[in-house]
Design an enzyme around this catalytic site. Structure first.
Site, PDB file in Angstrom:
ATOM      1  N   PRO A  97       0.838  -1.214   0.000  1.00  0.00           N
ATOM      2  CA  PRO A  97       0.000   0.000   0.000  1.00  0.00           C
ATOM      3  C   PRO A  97       0.872   1.263   0.000  1.00  0.00           C
ATOM      4  O   PRO A  97       1.912   1.291   0.655  1.00  0.00           O
ATOM      5  CB  PRO A  97      -0.802  -0.110   1.298  1.00  0.00           C
ATOM      6  CG  PRO A  97      -0.689  -1.534   1.732  1.00  0.00           C
ATOM      7  CD  PRO A  97       0.573  -2.083   1.155  1.00  0.00           C
ATOM      8  N   GLY A 101       3.653   3.987   5.282  1.00  0.00           N
ATOM      9  CA  GLY A 101       4.738   3.577   6.180  1.00  0.00           C
ATOM     10  C   GLY A 101       5.269   2.178   5.949  1.00  0.00           C
ATOM     11  O   GLY A 101       6.035   1.671   6.760  1.00  0.00           O
ATOM     12  N   LEU A 102       4.887   1.545   4.834  1.00  0.00           N
ATOM     13  CA  LEU A 102       5.414   0.199   4.564  1.00  0.00           C
ATOM     14  C   LEU A 102       6.552   0.216   3.548  1.00  0.00           C
ATOM     15  O   LEU A 102       6.996  -0.835   3.098  1.00  0.00           O
ATOM     16  CB  LEU A 102       4.292  -0.729   4.092  1.00  0.00           C
ATOM     17  CG  LEU A 102       3.346  -1.231   5.185  1.00  0.00           C
ATOM     18  CD1 LEU A 102       2.160  -1.964   4.584  1.00  0.00           C
ATOM     19  CD2 LEU A 102       4.062  -2.146   6.169  1.00  0.00           C
ATOM     20  N   GLY A 103       7.007   1.382   3.184  1.00  0.00           N
ATOM     21  CA  GLY A 103       8.201   1.478   2.333  1.00  0.00           C
ATOM     22  C   GLY A 103       7.930   1.227   0.862  1.00  0.00           C
ATOM     23  O   GLY A 103       8.821   0.758   0.134  1.00  0.00           O
ATOM     24  N   SER A 104       6.732   1.560   0.375  1.00  0.00           N
ATOM     25  CA  SER A 104       6.380   1.214  -1.010  1.00  0.00           C
ATOM     26  C   SER A 104       7.351   1.823  -2.033  1.00  0.00           C
ATOM     27  O   SER A 104       7.874   1.111  -2.894  1.00  0.00           O
ATOM     28  CB  SER A 104       4.951   1.643  -1.324  1.00  0.00           C
ATOM     29  OG  SER A 104       4.798   3.020  -1.099  1.00  0.00           O
ATOM     30  N   ALA A 107      10.809   0.191  -1.862  1.00  0.00           N
ATOM     31  CA  ALA A 107      10.828  -1.181  -2.379  1.00  0.00           C
ATOM     32  C   ALA A 107      10.812  -1.170  -3.910  1.00  0.00           C
ATOM     33  O   ALA A 107      11.496  -1.966  -4.548  1.00  0.00           O
ATOM     34  CB  ALA A 107       9.635  -1.954  -1.829  1.00  0.00           C
ATOM     35  N   ASP A 148      14.970   3.167   5.742  1.00  0.00           N
ATOM     36  CA  ASP A 148      14.073   2.423   4.847  1.00  0.00           C
ATOM     37  C   ASP A 148      14.862   1.691   3.758  1.00  0.00           C
ATOM     38  O   ASP A 148      14.672   0.496   3.536  1.00  0.00           O
ATOM     39  CB  ASP A 148      13.065   3.379   4.180  1.00  0.00           C
ATOM     40  CG  ASP A 148      11.960   3.809   5.131  1.00  0.00           C
ATOM     41  OD1 ASP A 148      12.108   3.586   6.351  1.00  0.00           O
ATOM     42  OD2 ASP A 148      10.958   4.379   4.659  1.00  0.00           O
TER      43      ASP A 148
HETATM   44  O1  PMV Z   1       7.076   6.881   6.996  1.00  0.00           O
HETATM   45  P1  PMV Z   1       8.173   5.900   6.872  1.00  0.00           P
HETATM   46  O2  PMV Z   1       7.770   4.515   7.217  1.00  0.00           O
HETATM   47  O3  PMV Z   1       8.921   5.977   5.603  1.00  0.00           O
HETATM   48  O4  PMV Z   1       9.194   6.175   8.047  1.00  0.00           O
HETATM   49  C1  PMV Z   1       9.784   7.384   8.267  1.00  0.00           C
HETATM   50  C2  PMV Z   1      10.705   7.228   9.419  1.00  0.00           C
HETATM   51  C3  PMV Z   1      11.249   8.542   9.928  1.00  0.00           C
HETATM   52  O5  PMV Z   1      12.125   8.213  10.996  1.00  0.00           O
HETATM   53  C4  PMV Z   1      10.125   9.408  10.476  1.00  0.00           C
HETATM   54  C5  PMV Z   1      12.003   9.312   8.852  1.00  0.00           C
HETATM   55  C6  PMV Z   1      13.323   8.694   8.445  1.00  0.00           C
HETATM   56  O6  PMV Z   1      13.850   9.115   7.398  1.00  0.00           O
HETATM   57  O7  PMV Z   1      13.880   7.846   9.166  1.00  0.00           O
END
Ligand code: PMV
Length: 321
Positions: A97, A101-104, A107, A148
């Site tokens: 999705p 926050g799952l790194g789409s 990836a 990520d």
């Molecule tokens: O939103 P995501 O899952 O890509 O995570 C971001 C994580 C943060 O620490 C907020 C930002 C980062 O670059 O590490």
């Protein structure tokens, strides 16, 4: 033709603080993944990019400057020293999705780098794959920490400190997580920028919150490596308290976190940038079905039950085995 894959990811501990040099922990989520395929083109018009999920199709030369797909293909071809623009079709598909926050996006980048390298018969080390994806992370996120691209390129649980070689974590015992999506789209770039302006207004307060989050990540690393997985729940709860104080939780996240805890999860927190996106909960074989049901009943848009396996197994992402 070559096909390569890359998993999704979830941040277990340390988001936001990791941008300011504190440690964080992330794990790959293999239930969802991006796939890239590279094959010979037929038109002689150079690289054709196709991303049906994103409703996006065009020749590289006609793609908008600064577009992440254009950037990852151009940077990778240049890294691989493919001089003249090749006549190829690069197709991307993904079950991850978007913007939760799952790194789409990351990836997709990693899958493209791997598929191109394989197509041109070049073996790239994981560091190089991660570095190429990191450059494109900057387009997505502005000032990314690099966690990520690292966890997705290494496909292992990682203990990550910005600017340092990542530590691959080898859990002494497996543990189960549930990842649930609030359904609220929350662009990381905006949340990270907002936290930065708050930190600039009150550096002492925010640095001390980040220090405490870093200590939680450190303690979690010890628990994972020594198999004290029962300690992870309270650490997740503590991390969530600190993230609330940073100002990145939201009513939707709190509702899912509360539902998971009420249903028997021993810890729960937001995962990623916050203000929407995903939360994660620590569960066991016994509690998982109840927690999953409670999350769905509380409005979770997607729910993934996943295991962080003990020990280490070798992953071959190029052929998906
Ligand atoms: O939103 P995501 O899952 O890509 O995570 C971001 C994580 C943060 O620490 C907020 C930002 C980062 O670059 O590490």
């Amino acid at each position: 033709m070559s096909t390569a894959y890359a998993p999704g990811k979830s941040i277990l501990f340390g988001e936001h603080a990791v941008v300011y040099g504190r440690p964080a922990i992330a794990v790959p989520i293999r239930q969802v993944r991006a796939q890239a395929t590279v094959q010979a083109g037929k038109t002689g018009k150079g690289v054709f990019l196709s991303a049906p999920n994103m409703n996006w199709e065009c020749y590289l030369t006609e793609s908008p400057k600064g577009h992440p797909l254009r950037a990852i293909v151009m940077n990778t071809l240049s890294y691989l020293r493919v001089s003249a623009e090749p006549d190829i079709i690069v197709r991307v598909d993904s079950t991850i999705p978007i913007a939760c926050g799952l790194g789409s996006g990351t990836a997709v980048s990693v899958a493209i780098v791997r598929a191109l390298a394989e197509y041109f018969g070049i073996q790239l080390p994981r560091e190089a794959v991660s570095e190429l994806a990191f450059e494109v992370e900057k387009i997505h996120h502005g000032t990314p920490s690099g966690i990520d691209n690292t966890v997705i390129a290494y496909e292992r649980p990682v203990y990550f400190v910005k600017g340092q070689t990542p530590v691959i974590l080898i859990p002494a015992r497996s543990f189960q997580l549930i990842v649930a999506d609030t359904g609220v789209c929350s662009p990381t770039r905006a949340v990270v920028a907002d936290v930065r302006s708050k930190w600039e207004c009150d550096p002492r307060q925010y640095s001390s919150l980040f220090d405490e989050i870093g200590e939680v990540s450190w303690a979690a690393r010890q628990s994972i490596e020594s198999g004290r997985t029962n300690d992870l729940g309270p650490l997740m709860n503590r991390n969530q308290e600190l993230l609330r104080a940073v100002g990145v939780s939201s009513p939707e996240l709190e509702r899912l976190i509360e539902a998971a805890l009420q249903a028997g999860a021993s810890g729960a927190k937001l995962s990623g940038a916050g203000r929407g996106g995903n939360m994660i909960a620590l569960v066991t074989e016994e509690t998982a079905p109840r927690v999953e049901k409670a999350l769905r009943a509380s409005g979770a848009a997607h729910v993934i039950v996943t295991e962080v396996a003990s020990g280490t197994t070798d992953i071959h992402s190029a052929d998906g085995t």
